[in-house]
Write a protein that holds these residues in place. Structure first.
Motif, PDB file in Angstrom:
ATOM      1  N   GLU A 146       0.833  -1.207   0.000  1.00  0.00           N
ATOM      2  CA  GLU A 146       0.000   0.000   0.000  1.00  0.00           C
ATOM      3  C   GLU A 146       0.872   1.263   0.000  1.00  0.00           C
ATOM      4  O   GLU A 146       0.544   2.245  -0.672  1.00  0.00           O
ATOM      5  CB  GLU A 146      -0.924  -0.006   1.222  1.00  0.00           C
ATOM      6  CG  GLU A 146      -2.030  -1.045   1.141  1.00  0.00           C
ATOM      7  CD  GLU A 146      -2.841  -1.117   2.414  1.00  0.00           C
ATOM      8  OE1 GLU A 146      -2.458  -0.407   3.393  1.00  0.00           O
ATOM      9  OE2 GLU A 146      -3.830  -1.871   2.463  1.00  0.00           O
ATOM     10  N   ALA A 149       2.392   1.577  -3.506  1.00  0.00           N
ATOM     11  CA  ALA A 149       1.356   1.931  -4.484  1.00  0.00           C
ATOM     12  C   ALA A 149       0.986   3.403  -4.403  1.00  0.00           C
ATOM     13  O   ALA A 149       0.563   4.007  -5.404  1.00  0.00           O
ATOM     14  CB  ALA A 149       0.119   1.059  -4.268  1.00  0.00           C
ATOM     15  N   ARG A 172      -5.729 -10.575  -1.832  1.00  0.00           N
ATOM     16  CA  ARG A 172      -5.667  -9.154  -1.451  1.00  0.00           C
ATOM     17  C   ARG A 172      -4.320  -8.552  -1.832  1.00  0.00           C
ATOM     18  O   ARG A 172      -4.247  -7.426  -2.339  1.00  0.00           O
ATOM     19  CB  ARG A 172      -5.912  -9.023   0.050  1.00  0.00           C
ATOM     20  CG  ARG A 172      -6.011  -7.580   0.516  1.00  0.00           C
ATOM     21  CD  ARG A 172      -6.185  -7.517   2.015  1.00  0.00           C
ATOM     22  NE  ARG A 172      -6.209  -6.129   2.484  1.00  0.00           N
ATOM     23  CZ  ARG A 172      -6.122  -5.779   3.758  1.00  0.00           C
ATOM     24  NH1 ARG A 172      -6.000  -6.722   4.695  1.00  0.00           N
ATOM     25  NH2 ARG A 172      -6.167  -4.507   4.106  1.00  0.00           N
ATOM     26  N   GLU A 175      -4.193  -8.057  -5.616  1.00  0.00           N
ATOM     27  CA  GLU A 175      -4.986  -6.909  -6.050  1.00  0.00           C
ATOM     28  C   GLU A 175      -4.238  -5.598  -5.799  1.00  0.00           C
ATOM     29  O   GLU A 175      -4.215  -4.704  -6.652  1.00  0.00           O
ATOM     30  CB  GLU A 175      -6.321  -6.903  -5.300  1.00  0.00           C
ATOM     31  CG  GLU A 175      -7.226  -5.752  -5.701  1.00  0.00           C
ATOM     32  CD  GLU A 175      -8.521  -5.750  -4.907  1.00  0.00           C
ATOM     33  OE1 GLU A 175      -9.339  -4.840  -5.124  1.00  0.00           O
ATOM     34  OE2 GLU A 175      -8.705  -6.646  -4.043  1.00  0.00           O
ATOM     35  N   THR A 176      -3.611  -5.474  -4.642  1.00  0.00           N
ATOM     36  CA  THR A 176      -2.877  -4.241  -4.305  1.00  0.00           C
ATOM     37  C   THR A 176      -1.698  -4.036  -5.250  1.00  0.00           C
ATOM     38  O   THR A 176      -1.428  -2.916  -5.701  1.00  0.00           O
ATOM     39  CB  THR A 176      -2.377  -4.298  -2.850  1.00  0.00           C
ATOM     40  OG1 THR A 176      -3.482  -4.555  -1.976  1.00  0.00           O
ATOM     41  CG2 THR A 176      -1.706  -3.001  -2.458  1.00  0.00           C
ATOM     42  N   LYS A 178      -1.327  -5.165  -8.368  1.00  0.00           N
ATOM     43  CA  LYS A 178      -1.747  -4.835  -9.725  1.00  0.00           C
ATOM     44  C   LYS A 178      -2.308  -3.421  -9.813  1.00  0.00           C
ATOM     45  O   LYS A 178      -2.034  -2.696 -10.774  1.00  0.00           O
ATOM     46  CB  LYS A 178      -2.784  -5.851 -10.196  1.00  0.00           C
ATOM     47  CG  LYS A 178      -2.196  -7.228 -10.468  1.00  0.00           C
ATOM     48  CD  LYS A 178      -3.262  -8.189 -10.970  1.00  0.00           C
ATOM     49  CE  LYS A 178      -2.654  -9.550 -11.315  1.00  0.00           C
ATOM     50  NZ  LYS A 178      -3.685 -10.511 -11.793  1.00  0.00           N
ATOM     51  N   LYS A 179      -3.107  -3.016  -8.835  1.00  0.00           N
ATOM     52  CA  LYS A 179      -3.659  -1.667  -8.860  1.00  0.00           C
ATOM     53  C   LYS A 179      -2.566  -0.601  -8.713  1.00  0.00           C
ATOM     54  O   LYS A 179      -2.666   0.478  -9.293  1.00  0.00           O
ATOM     55  CB  LYS A 179      -4.679  -1.502  -7.736  1.00  0.00           C
ATOM     56  CG  LYS A 179      -6.017  -2.156  -8.022  1.00  0.00           C
ATOM     57  CD  LYS A 179      -7.011  -1.843  -6.912  1.00  0.00           C
ATOM     58  CE  LYS A 179      -8.383  -2.446  -7.221  1.00  0.00           C
ATOM     59  NZ  LYS A 179      -9.376  -2.135  -6.163  1.00  0.00           N
ATOM     60  N   GLY A 180      -1.574  -0.921  -7.949  1.00  0.00           N
ATOM     61  CA  GLY A 180      -0.492   0.047  -7.741  1.00  0.00           C
ATOM     62  C   GLY A 180       0.546   0.047  -8.845  1.00  0.00           C
ATOM     63  O   GLY A 180       1.527   0.800  -8.779  1.00  0.00           O
ATOM     64  N   ASN A 181       0.335  -0.802  -9.888  1.00  0.00           N
ATOM     65  CA  ASN A 181       1.279  -0.896 -11.010  1.00  0.00           C
ATOM     66  C   ASN A 181       2.695  -1.190 -10.501  1.00  0.00           C
ATOM     67  O   ASN A 181       3.667  -0.528 -10.872  1.00  0.00           O
ATOM     68  CB  ASN A 181       1.245   0.393 -11.837  1.00  0.00           C
ATOM     69  CG  ASN A 181       1.833   0.196 -13.227  1.00  0.00           C
ATOM     70  OD1 ASN A 181       1.942  -0.941 -13.714  1.00  0.00           O
ATOM     71  ND2 ASN A 181       2.216   1.290 -13.869  1.00  0.00           N
ATOM     72  N   THR A 228       1.315 -12.113 -10.254  1.00  0.00           N
ATOM     73  CA  THR A 228       1.463 -10.715 -10.690  1.00  0.00           C
ATOM     74  C   THR A 228       2.426 -10.559 -11.860  1.00  0.00           C
ATOM     75  O   THR A 228       2.685  -9.435 -12.305  1.00  0.00           O
ATOM     76  CB  THR A 228       1.971  -9.852  -9.521  1.00  0.00           C
ATOM     77  OG1 THR A 228       3.215 -10.384  -9.043  1.00  0.00           O
ATOM     78  CG2 THR A 228       0.952  -9.836  -8.387  1.00  0.00           C
TER      79      THR A 228
END
Length: 512
Positions: A146, A149, A172, A175-176, A178-181, A228
Motif C-alpha cells: 500500500e 502503491a 488481497r 490486487e494491491t 496490480k492496482k499500484g502498477n 502478478t
C-alpha cells in the motif's frame, strides 16, 4: 568558491549579537571566533571544479528489506538479515547509475533512503540499521504494498527481500500489487524446513502459548510472483552470486531502460580549513602543553629555515671573497640572519682586506669565545688592525697575547717588527693578512732590509791659470747606514724591547 549548505550561515546572526555585547576579554573573543569557524565548516565551503555529463542507462528501483525477528534465523549463513544486507551492498555495485530507494519494514514500512544515485548514502543507511533495536515480531506485506502503491511514480519496480512472514491472503496482496502498477521481484530467504529464531538475549523465540516458533520460507511469495507476473528467486551460495542473479532477472524483465544524462559536480571540499583552525585555537587556549609545543615547533621551523639560508649566504660570500669581489662578499655576509662565529670572522676579514681597519677591529673585538685556538686568531687579527692604524703599543699587547696561547711564526715576526716601529716610526713594516676562523696560520711578511751606498766622486776639471797645473781631487762620501744595517752602530733599546727580550720573544744578540 561555493557554499553547499548556506542555511547554517544564519547562525552567524546570534554569534554576531554575542560578539557585539561581549566583555572585552581575550578568552571570550577567541571562543566566539571558534564558533564562527565551526559554522563555516558546517556550511561546507567547496571549490567548484566543473560539471561532468555522461549519457547512461538507468532504472528506478525500490528495495524493501524485511527486518522482522524471523530474519535472525540462521538457516542461511551467517543469518538471513546479514545475508540480505550483503546482497543489497553487492547489488548496488552492479550499476552505479540506478536510482534506488531503500525501505525497511516489519509490521510497518520505514523509509531509510529516498531515491538517489548516491549509493554510498544507501550503504551508510544499511550500516546504521541495527537489528537489536527492532522490537516487532511480525511482517506485513500488505502495508508495504500500500505504501509503494501510493507513490507518484508511474511504474514501481519493487525488489522484495523477505522470508514472507505469516501472510496468507494472496488475493488481497495480488490486487494491491496490480492496482499500484508494481513490478514485483522477490528474493526469498530461508528454507522450507525452517529453523528456530534467537532473541537478543540468546533465548529462542516463542509464541504466546510458550511454543517454539519455527520460521520457514512462506510459499505465498512464489505464488504472488507468479500471479502478478513478477520474478521469484531464492538465495544462492554467496551474497555476490545472489546479487548477480537478481540483477540478471531485473535486466531480463526490464528490456527498456531509460537513457539519461548524469550530471556530476566535481569540487574540492574546504570545510577542513576552518575546522582545523577552530581546533587549533581551542587547544592553544585550553591545553597549555599543546600551546608550548606549537610555539616550540614554530621556533624550530623558523630556526631550521634560517640556518639553511645562512649557510647558503656564507658559502656565496666565500666564493665572492676568493674572486676579490669584496663588495658582494660583504653584502652576502650582512644578509645572514643569525651571525655565526664563521660569518663574523669572514666579515672582519672582508673589512680588513678593503682597508676598513676600524670596522674590522670593532668586529673582531666583539667576538667572544672560550676556545684557545679561536682566541689566538682573534688576538692576532686585532693586533694586525692596530698595526695598520699605527697603534703599535696596542698591537704589541695583542701579539703578545696571541703568543701566550701558542707558538705562531707570523705573530712572533710581526711582534718584533711592531716593537721596532714603536721606537723608530720611520721604519716601514708589512703586516700579514688576518687569520680567518677556518684557515690555518698564514705566512709572515718579512721586512726586507736594504742597504744603500752612494758614492760620488768629483771629476777632474781642467782650469787655466799662471803656473797652475791640473790636479785630481778625490772626495769620498761616508756610507749612509740604515737603521736596520747590522754593520751600523746599534741604537739604544727602549724599555719595551728589553721587556720582550726578557720574555724570550726577541733575540738578545740581534734584537732588530
Amino acid at each position: 568558491m561555493s557554499i553547499l549548505y548556506p542555511g547554517f550561515l544564519w547562525l552567524m546572526i546570534p554569534i554576531g549579537i554575542l560578539f557585539w555585547y561581549r566583555e572585552k576579554k581575550l578568552m571570550e573573543t577567541v571562543h566566539l571566533i571558534i564558533l564562527v569557524l565551526i559554522v563555516l565548516a558546517l556550511s561546507r565551503p567547496v571549490f567548484m571544479q566543473g560539471v561532468e555529463e555522461s549519457p547512461i542507462e538507468a532504472q528506478e528501483y525500490i528495495i524493501a528489506l524485511d527486518v522482522s525477528y524471523s530474519m535472525r534465523a540462521k538457516d542461511i549463513s551467517p543469518d538471513r538479515y546479514t545475508f540480505a544486507k550483503e546482497t543489497i551492498a553487492a547489488l548496488l555495485k552492479q550499476n552505479p547509475a540506478d536510482n534506488i530507494m531503500l525501505i525497511a519494514f516489519t509490521t510497518n514500512p520505514l523509509l531509510l533512503s529516498p531515491p538517489t544515485t548516491d549509493h554510498v548514502l544507501i550503504e551508510t543507511a544499511l550500516k546504521s540499521l541495527n537489528p537489536e533495536y527492532i522490537l516487532t515480531k511480525g511482517t506485513s506485506l500488505q502495508k508495504l504494498f500500500e505504501k509503494v502503491a501510493s507513490m507518484k511514480s508511474r511504474e514501481k519496480h519493487l525488489i522484495l527481500i523477505s522470508d514472507g512472514g505469516e501472510e496468507k491472503d494472496l488475493s488481497r496482496l495480488e490486487e494491491t500489487v496490480k492496482k499500484g502498477n508494481i513490478h514485483l521481484h522477490i528474493l526469498a530467504l530461508g528454507s522450507t524446513e525452517g529453523t528456530t529464531v534467537e532473541t537478543s538475549d540468546g533465548s529462542l523465540l516463542k509464541d504466546k502459548e510458550g511454543q517454539l516458533i519455527i520460521s520457514r520460507t512462506n510459499p505465498l511469495l512464489e505464488a504472488l510472483a507468479s500471479a502478478t507476473g513478477g520474478s521469484y528467486m531464492t538465495a544462492a551460495s554467496t551474497p555476490e552470486a545472489t546479487a548477480g542473479a537478481l540483477y540478471d532477472a531485473l535486466q531480463a524483465q526490464n528490456s527498456l531502460r531509460q537513457q539519461v544524462t548524469k550530471k556530476q559536480h566535481r569540487y574540492t571540499e574546504l570545510y577542513g580549513i576552518p575546522l582545523f583552525f577552530a581546533a587549533l585555537l581551542f587547544m592553544m587556549l585550553h591545553i597549555r602543553a599543546v600551546r608550548y609545543l606549537l610555539v616550540a615547533l614554530a621556533f624550530l621551523g623558523i630556526t631550521a629555515e634560517a640556518s639553511m639560508l645562512d649557510g647558503y649566504r656564507v658559502h656565496q660570500a666565500y666564493k665572492a671573497y676568493d674572486t676579490d669581489d669584496l663588495n658582494s662578499s660583504e653584502s652576502w655576509l650582512k644578509q645572514v640572519d643569525v651571525p655565526s662565529l664563521q660569518s663574523r670572522f669572514a666579515l672582519g676579514s672582508v673589512y680588513y682586506k678593503k682597508g676598513e681597519y676600524a670596522k674590522a677591529l670593532k668586529l673582531f673585538a666583539s667576538i667572544r669565545s672560550t676556545d684557545a685556538a679561536v682566541k689566538q686568531k682573534l688576538y692576532y687579527n686585532i693586533a694586525n688592525c692596530y698595526a695598520r692604524e699605527e697603534a703599535y703599543e696596542k698591537a704589541k699587547i695583542y701579539y703578545t697575547k696571541a703568543l701566550q696561547l701558542g707558538e705562531d711564526e707570523d705573530a712572533r715576526a710581526n711582534l718584533a717588527l711592531v716593537a721596532l716601529l714603536a721606537d723608530k716610526r720611520s721604519t716601514e713594516l708589512g703586516i700579514a693578512h688576518p687569520k680567518s676562523q677556518s684557515s690555518g696560520t698564514s705566512k709572515s711578511q718579512e721586512q726586507k732590509e736594504s742597504k744603500e751606498e752612494s758614492r760620488s766622486e768629483d771629476q777632474p776639471s781642467s782650469g787655466s791659470g799662471s803656473g797652475g797645473e791640473n790636479s785630481k781631487s778625490k772626495k769620498e762620501q761616508e756610507k749612509k747606514k740604515l737603521l736596520l744595517d747590522p754593520d751600523a752602530e746599534q741604537q739604544p733599546l727602549s724599555s719595551k724591547v728589553y721587556e720582550l727580550i726578557n720574555k724570550g720573544y726577541i733575540n738578545e744578540q740581534k734584537p732588530w
